[in-house]
Design a protein around this motif. Structure first.
Motif, mmCIF file in Angstrom:
data_model
loop_
_atom_site.group_PDB
_atom_site.id
_atom_site.type_symbol
_atom_site.label_atom_id
_atom_site.label_comp_id
_atom_site.label_asym_id
_atom_site.label_seq_id
_atom_site.Cartn_x
_atom_site.Cartn_y
_atom_site.Cartn_z
ATOM 1 N N GLN A 1 47.431 35.720 40.582
ATOM 2 C CA GLN A 1 45.983 35.603 40.350
ATOM 3 C C GLN A 1 45.206 35.782 41.653
ATOM 4 O O GLN A 1 44.185 36.469 41.691
ATOM 5 N N GLN A 2 45.722 35.169 42.716
ATOM 6 C CA GLN A 2 45.044 35.314 44.011
ATOM 7 C C GLN A 2 45.097 36.762 44.490
ATOM 8 O O GLN A 2 44.099 37.292 45.009
ATOM 9 N N MET A 3 46.232 37.406 44.296
ATOM 10 C CA MET A 3 46.345 38.803 44.714
ATOM 11 C C MET A 3 45.447 39.708 43.867
ATOM 12 O O MET A 3 44.882 40.684 44.367
ATOM 13 N N GLN A 4 45.295 39.388 42.566
ATOM 14 C CA GLN A 4 44.397 40.158 41.714
ATOM 15 C C GLN A 4 42.954 40.025 42.176
ATOM 16 O O GLN A 4 42.184 41.008 42.183
ATOM 17 N N LYS A 5 42.560 38.817 42.562
ATOM 18 C CA LYS A 5 41.211 38.614 43.089
ATOM 19 C C LYS A 5 40.996 39.425 44.362
ATOM 20 O O LYS A 5 39.934 40.026 44.571
ATOM 21 N N ILE A 6 42.023 39.451 45.202
ATOM 22 C CA ILE A 6 41.907 40.214 46.454
ATOM 23 C C ILE A 6 41.769 41.708 46.150
ATOM 24 O O ILE A 6 40.960 42.417 46.771
ATOM 25 N N ARG A 7 42.543 42.199 45.174
ATOM 26 C CA ARG A 7 42.437 43.618 44.805
ATOM 27 C C ARG A 7 41.047 43.951 44.265
ATOM 28 O O ARG A 7 40.462 44.984 44.612
ATOM 29 N N GLN A 8 40.524 43.092 43.414
ATOM 30 C CA GLN A 8 39.185 43.337 42.874
ATOM 31 C C GLN A 8 38.132 43.329 43.972
ATOM 32 O O GLN A 8 37.202 44.144 43.974
ATOM 33 N N LYS A 9 38.291 42.413 44.915
ATOM 34 C CA LYS A 9 37.325 42.359 46.015
ATOM 35 C C LYS A 9 37.402 43.613 46.875
ATOM 36 O O LYS A 9 36.366 44.197 47.265
ATOM 37 N N LEU A 10 38.622 44.060 47.168
ATOM 38 C CA LEU A 10 38.776 45.292 47.946
ATOM 39 C C LEU A 10 38.209 46.491 47.190
ATOM 40 O O LEU A 10 37.566 47.372 47.787
ATOM 41 N N LYS A 11 38.430 46.535 45.862
ATOM 42 C CA LYS A 11 37.898 47.638 45.056
ATOM 43 C C LYS A 11 36.377 47.637 45.045
ATOM 44 O O LYS A 11 35.737 48.689 45.161
ATOM 45 N N SER A 12 35.772 46.441 44.910
ATOM 46 C CA SER A 12 34.305 46.366 44.926
ATOM 47 C C SER A 12 33.749 46.798 46.280
ATOM 48 O O SER A 12 32.720 47.484 46.359
ATOM 49 N N LYS A 13 34.445 46.426 47.356
ATOM 50 C CA LYS A 13 33.994 46.858 48.685
ATOM 51 C C LYS A 13 34.078 48.370 48.825
ATOM 52 O O LYS A 13 33.161 49.005 49.375
#
Length: 257
Positions: A91-103
């Motif tokens: 879940q934490q890694m998924q949040k990090i991926r979404q944040k990187l994608k939004s950036k």
């Protein structure tokens, strides 16, 4: 110092070395000078010397511990199928991926906005240059007209330039029209009804058709054929089966008597 010794005595455990794996050594000998540098010779303010001292000390510990581990038959290399669980959850890694994608998407949008601003700026610059050039040409033409009206000049070159420019524009527009071709409505009508053709004067004679007498028939033209009669006559079988006159009928009756 006494406090440090007391803490060391508290967490020290009387276990085998393979369970503790503690190695306390000085730095390894410098390969250039072939001598171990003393601890007081290291300048703590010098980052390079400090990091090199840590590196040599760790290297000396490895050289001391590896043979002892091999002697105790303890493996020191990770197997190829080794599986290590990650410290962070999925879940934490998924949040990090979404944040990187939004950036990344935000960076792409900002880059597109920069390109659009640059294109608008360039288009505005070109438009301003065209307006300035037109104003300059108009001003030069007005000055030339004023000079000609006052008699200061007898040249009419500005009229020729204006005429050539207008002709160039007309040619450009004509070429654009020819390249463009008929619209969709015209193409549909052409496909449905045909392309038309010449209507007015289509039955007029030409020089070639006037001199061509291959289809001329004298019998038909002079009412000698079996089909048609003369120009004013009805021709055909009706003309051959015409009823005889009254006097001829009387003569025929007298002969029969």
């Amino acid at each position: 110092q006494d406090g440090l010794k007391q803490c060391l005595a508290e967490f020290r455990q009387q276990l085998a070395w393979v369970e503790r794996l503690d190695v306390t050594l000085g730095p390894v000998a410098d390969p250039v000078s072939q001598s171990a540098s003393a601890s007081d010779a290291v300048d703590p303010e010098n980052d390079f010397q400090r990091e090199m001292s840590f590196y040599r000390q760790a290297q000396a510990a490895v050289l001391e511990a590896l043979p002892r581990l091999h002697k105790l038959q303890v493996p020191t290399r990770r197997p190829d199928d080794y599986f290590a669980e990650m410290a962070k959850s999925d879940q934490q890694m998924q949040k990090i991926r979404q944040k990187l994608k939004s950036k990344q998407e935000a960076m792409e949008r900002s880059e597109k906005a920069k390109q659009l601003r640059a294109m608008r700026k360039y288009g505005k610059k070109v438009q301003v240059e065209i307006l300035q050039r037109r104003q300059k040409e108009k001003k030069n033409m007005l000055n030339a007209v004023k000079k000609y009206q006052k008699g200061l000049s007898d040249k009419l070159d500005f009229l020729d330039e204006e005429q050539t420019s207008s002709q160039g524009n007309k040619k450009g527009n004509a070429s654009q029209r020819t390249k463009k071709g008929p619209n969709a409505k015209r193409r549909y009508k052409n496909q449905k009804f045909g392309f038309g053709g010449k209507k007015k004067g289509s039955k007029w004679n030409t020089k070639e058709s006037f001199n061509d007498v291959s289809s001329f028939q004298s019998k038909v033209a002079h009412s000698k054929g079996p089909g048609k009669g003369g120009r004013g006559g009805k021709g055909g079988k009706k003309a051959l089966n015409k009823r005889p006159g009254k006097r001829a009928r009387q003569k025929m009756k007298n002969r029969a008597r």
